[in-house]
Design a protein around this motif. Structure first.
Motif, short mmCIF file in Angstrom:
data_model
loop_
_atom_site.label_atom_id
_atom_site.label_comp_id
_atom_site.label_asym_id
_atom_site.label_seq_id
_atom_site.Cartn_x
_atom_site.Cartn_y
_atom_site.Cartn_z
N ASP A 176 0.84 -1.20 0.00
CA ASP A 176 0.00 0.00 0.00
C ASP A 176 0.87 1.26 0.00
OD1 ASP A 176 -2.12 1.71 0.08
OD2 ASP A 176 -2.67 1.31 2.17
N ARG A 205 -1.33 5.65 -1.92
CA ARG A 205 -1.84 5.04 -0.70
C ARG A 205 -3.34 4.82 -0.81
NH1 ARG A 205 -0.40 5.92 4.84
NH2 ARG A 205 -1.62 4.45 6.08
N ARG A 212 -7.22 -3.92 0.16
CA ARG A 212 -7.79 -5.28 0.13
C ARG A 212 -8.65 -5.49 -1.10
NH1 ARG A 212 -9.69 -6.28 6.23
NH2 ARG A 212 -7.63 -6.63 7.14
N ASP A 228 -3.28 -10.14 8.11
CA ASP A 228 -2.41 -9.00 8.36
C ASP A 228 -0.98 -9.37 7.97
OD1 ASP A 228 -4.47 -7.47 9.29
OD2 ASP A 228 -3.59 -7.04 11.25
N SER A 229 -0.10 -8.41 7.98
CA SER A 229 1.25 -8.64 7.48
C SER A 229 2.26 -8.97 8.59
CB SER A 229 1.72 -7.41 6.70
OG SER A 229 1.50 -6.23 7.44
N GLY A 313 -9.10 -8.66 10.58
CA GLY A 313 -7.90 -8.88 9.78
C GLY A 313 -7.77 -10.25 9.15
N GLY A 336 -9.89 0.93 9.77
CA GLY A 336 -10.88 0.96 10.84
C GLY A 336 -12.33 0.98 10.36
N GLU A 338 -14.10 -1.17 8.92
CA GLU A 338 -14.49 -2.09 7.85
C GLU A 338 -14.90 -3.44 8.41
OE1 GLU A 338 -11.42 -2.04 8.82
OE2 GLU A 338 -10.97 -4.17 8.82
N ARG A 366 -0.16 -4.55 18.72
CA ARG A 366 0.71 -3.44 19.14
C ARG A 366 -0.13 -2.25 19.51
NH1 ARG A 366 3.03 -3.10 12.99
NH2 ARG A 366 0.96 -2.90 12.11
N TYR A 371 2.55 3.45 10.96
CA TYR A 371 2.53 4.19 9.70
C TYR A 371 1.68 5.43 9.90
CZ TYR A 371 -1.44 1.08 9.99
OH TYR A 371 -2.51 0.36 10.46
O1 LR7 Z 1 -3.19 2.31 5.21
C1 LR7 Z 1 -2.95 1.18 5.57
N1 LR7 Z 1 -2.63 0.22 4.65
C2 LR7 Z 1 -2.36 -1.08 4.97
O2 LR7 Z 1 -2.09 -1.90 4.10
C3 LR7 Z 1 -3.02 0.78 6.93
C4 LR7 Z 1 -2.73 -0.54 7.27
N2 LR7 Z 1 -2.39 -1.45 6.32
C5 LR7 Z 1 -2.12 -2.84 6.68
C6 LR7 Z 1 -1.09 -3.01 7.78
O3 LR7 Z 1 0.22 -3.06 7.28
C7 LR7 Z 1 -1.55 -4.32 8.42
O4 LR7 Z 1 -1.05 -5.45 7.76
O5 LR7 Z 1 -3.31 -3.34 7.23
C8 LR7 Z 1 -3.05 -4.31 8.23
C9 LR7 Z 1 -3.82 -3.97 9.52
O6 LR7 Z 1 -3.29 -2.87 10.18
P1 LR7 Z 1 -2.60 -2.97 11.61
O7 LR7 Z 1 -2.00 -4.29 11.78
O8 LR7 Z 1 -1.73 -1.79 11.77
O9 LR7 Z 1 -3.78 -2.76 12.63
P2 LR7 Z 1 -4.54 -3.82 13.60
O10 LR7 Z 1 -3.85 -5.09 13.73
O11 LR7 Z 1 -4.97 -3.12 14.81
O12 LR7 Z 1 -5.80 -4.02 12.66
C10 LR7 Z 1 -7.06 -4.55 13.00
O13 LR7 Z 1 -8.05 -3.57 12.70
C11 LR7 Z 1 -8.00 -3.11 11.36
C12 LR7 Z 1 -9.07 -2.09 11.22
O14 LR7 Z 1 -9.14 -1.58 9.96
C13 LR7 Z 1 -8.13 -4.25 10.38
O15 LR7 Z 1 -9.40 -4.84 10.45
C14 LR7 Z 1 -7.06 -5.28 10.68
O16 LR7 Z 1 -7.10 -6.31 9.77
C15 LR7 Z 1 -7.26 -5.75 12.10
N3 LR7 Z 1 -6.37 -6.79 12.54
C16 LR7 Z 1 -6.87 -7.90 13.11
O17 LR7 Z 1 -8.04 -8.18 13.12
C17 LR7 Z 1 -5.89 -8.78 13.80
C18 LR7 Z 1 -6.30 -8.94 15.21
C19 LR7 Z 1 -6.50 -7.63 15.90
C20 LR7 Z 1 -7.62 -7.67 16.80
C21 LR7 Z 1 -8.56 -7.70 17.56
#
Ligand code: LR7
Ligand code: MN
Length: 580
Positions: A176, A205, A212, A228-229, A313, A336, A338, A366, A371
């Motif tokens: 992204d 971005r 997704r 997730d990554s 995720g 967020g 979604e 975390r 980012y």
């Molecule tokens: O602009 C962006 N572009 C991306 O590609 C922002 C993020 N990302 C990627 C990022 O690199 C990561 O792989 O998106 C993924 C999710 O972002 P995280 O890991 O920074 O955030 P998170 O783990 O808190 O994310 C949770 O909430 C998000 C809300 O939008 C998504 O739904 C994530 O998929 C979600 N993660 C999980 O559900 C894992 C368990 C967390 C819980 C409970």
């Protein structure tokens, strides 16, 4: 044995062969179940090879607990088997410095093997569970922005090494618009060895949500599996998810999300029997299933768990179904909300969401995103949630707005919603009330904060509304014209008419209710207690020096006057309060 089978399958691709022999070098199979599966898999391959695909009476096999490695595992390597890793004293500074690269212990992630073993945390019985021989294939989609190299690669390896090859159509990495150079050419080159890995570098971005969608748009598998990554898929994680989708194409299957500790990188299991839920204003959370429910339903640790909402995720969804649902609302920005959107959409439009306990994937939780958000993070999430509320929550959206978000006050535009509303009509989805009744009955969702007759504490008289005039009379709870609702948006409401200040000072008037008009908003609170509870005084908010609802000298009419904490004529009580 898998080597043989795979070779037969990929005989046209030299690269695949090479990749395979690398993958297979340290073949490290962990359960006895695989020998039993051997014969079954061969049978299936034969059938495919000679194009004899029997639709009826498809066989079943025990879930494969694959755990391939690049090279024989070093049992003493840091973090091996998911063990805790300690930063050596002389590296403490370096570790601290590198923390912000990912907001977890990046230093440790870099020293533990990219294909480390983790403990098989599946409940007993999972390895004996049968799944169909003809499971659908999946495209695994991993979006990332500026992910740490070792966690990204470890995520990919955990998919490659712990999934049956024939079920992985591809792994799509969606970059992204990362700013880190190593995520460009270096990543492309590195992944060439793994022919199943495709990389999509976005030119701007997109945010997680639209990234997704971009990944899904190029996916070729039957099922989409989003990750997730920074995850580690555990043994046997994939087949139980695909099995559920195969059984019901409208089922969205989520693994149990386990914890990769952000400080010591240990792999930790989590409590069983947790449902994904939300509390107002649409905050995701986990809620244990009460013991009596477990008993009543004779639930075992292996049984799928119905979830009102998913974490977001990690899940598998039938690709066609994902598109029937209109994917995600593309108007959601960055990150967020979604997960709420897809969850409501799935349940209200004929699908189901379940956690499948035999499928387990670790995730680094975390405290902060590593980012940048193009705009303010809180405002972005709030705007996304408001879109979800407007499209899916019907009258319950007031609960969302009434629980702390300031959106109606600010000027943020939440964008055009007509396409989303049209989609909901077209799919003939159920109401949010249906969702609460059938999917999430334990949600605390009173439509108003207080209701019934509104009594003046000094006089013991109630407000009544007759012929468009407000006055005080003897309380009679059976009279509908004495009934008022105090709403989440702070209106005092009878049908569609609201109590309002009047242009003549001190007098009160009536006004058609309107959630946005701040002139109609009343705070109901005690002027002496600092606890934020609904009580006593009723203040008009939109004034510099707030005025309070009061009674005039005749004790028959309402009036406004300067608030006075000790004045009992200014104290009011609704008949019934739904919240404190
Ligand atoms: O602009 C962006 N572009 C991306 O590609 C922002 C993020 N990302 C990627 C990022 O690199 C990561 O792989 O998106 C993924 C999710 O972002 P995280 O890991 O920074 O955030 P998170 O783990 O808190 O994310 C949770 O909430 C998000 C809300 O939008 C998504 O739904 C994530 O998929 C979600 N993660 C999980 O559900 C894992 C368990 C967390 C819980 C409970
Ligand atoms: Mn994450």
């Amino acid at each position: 044995f898998l080597g043989k089978v795979e070779k037969k399958k990929d005989k046209n691709s030299n690269q695949a062969k090479k990749n395979l022999s690398e993958n297979m070098a340290g073949l490290d199979l962990r359960t006895k179940a695989d020998n039993v599966n051997d014969k079954l898999l061969m049978k299936m391959e034969k059938a495919n090879g000679s194009q004899v695909i029997v639709a009826k009476n498809v066989g079943m096999h025990k879930v494969f607990a694959l755990d391939r490695t690049m090279a024989p595992r070093d049992p003493n390597a840091p973090g091996q088997y998911g063990r805790t890793v300690v930063v050596p004293k002389d590296k403490a500074q370096e570790a601290e410095r590198r923390w912000k690269e990912g907001n977890f212990n990046v230093y440790l992630s870099d020293i533990i093997p990219l294909d480390r073993a983790i403990e098989d945390t599946r409940p007993k019985g999972c390895s004996e569970q049968l799944v169909h021989d003809d499971l659908p294939t999946t495209s695994v989609i991993i979006c990332f922005v500026d992910e740490v190299w070792s966690t990204l690669v470890r995520s990919v390896f955990s998919v490659l090494n712990r999934s049956p090859d024939h079920l992985i159509k591809e792994i799509i990495l969606v970059d992204d618009f990362s700013t880190k150079a190593y995520l460009k050419d270096k990543l492309d080159k590195y992944m060439l060895r793994f022919p199943k890995v495709r990389i999509l570098h976005l030119g701007e971005r997109h945010g997680l949500i639209r990234a997704r969608i971009a990944g899904a748009n190029i996916a070729r598998g039957d099922v989409l599996t989003f990750l997730d990554s920074h995850v580690e898929c555990n043994v046997g994680w994939l087949e139980p998810l695909l099995e559920q989708v195969r059984l019901n194409r409208k089922k969205v299957a989520c693994p149990v999300i386990e914890v990769i500790n952000d400080k010591d990188m240990s792999y930790m299991t989590v409590d069983n029997f947790q449902r994904g839920i939300f509390t107002w204003p649409m905050n995701f959370g986990w809620k244990p299933i009460p013991p009596e429910v477990l008993q009543e339903n004779k639930m075992t640790e292996m049984d799928p768990i119905r979830c009102p909402v998913m974490a977001g995720g990690l899940f598998s969804i039938d690709k066609k179904y994902f598109y029937e649902l209109g994917t995600y609302d593309p108007g959601l920005h960055v990150w967020g909300g979604e997960n709420m959107e897809i969850s409501f959409k799935v349940w209200m439009c004929g699908g189901e969401i379940e956690i499948i306990p035999c499928s387990r994937v670790g995730h680094i939780f975390r405290n902060d995103n590593p980012y940048s958000f193009p705009k303010n993070r809180i405002q972005t999430v709030e705007r996304n949630l408001a879109r979800v509320a407007e499209v899916w929550l019907d009258e319950y959206k007031e609960l969302f707005y009434g629980h702390g978000y300031q959106l109606l006050k600010s000027n943020t535009s939440i964008g055009d919603l007509s396409a989303q509303k049209e989609l909901r009509r077209k799919l003939k989805c159920e109401s949010f009330k249906w969702y609460i009744d059938n999917v999430y009955p334990d949600l605390d969702a009173p439509l108003v904060r207080a209701t019934g007759v509104l009594t003046n504490l000094e006089l013991g008289k109630c407000i009544s509304l007759e012929n468009n005039i407000l006055h005080l009379e003897t309380c009679d709870a059976s009279k509908q014209n004495q009934h008022f609702n105090y709403t989440w948006l702070k209106l005092i409401k009878q049908n569609n008419v609201c109590i309002a200040p009047s242009s003549q000072k001190e007098k009160l008037s009536l006004h058609p209710c309107d959630n946005v008009n701040s002139n109609l908003k009343w705070s109901h609170k005690s002027l002496t207690s600092f606890q934020p509870s609904l009580k006593d005084h009723i203040l008009l908010e939109n004034l510099q020096s707030p005025n309070c609802l009061d009674v005039d000298k005749s004790h028959r009419n309402l009036q406004m006057s300067v608030c006075d904490a000790s004045n009992r004529f200014q104290k009011w009580q609704f008949e019934k309060y739904f919240v404190e």
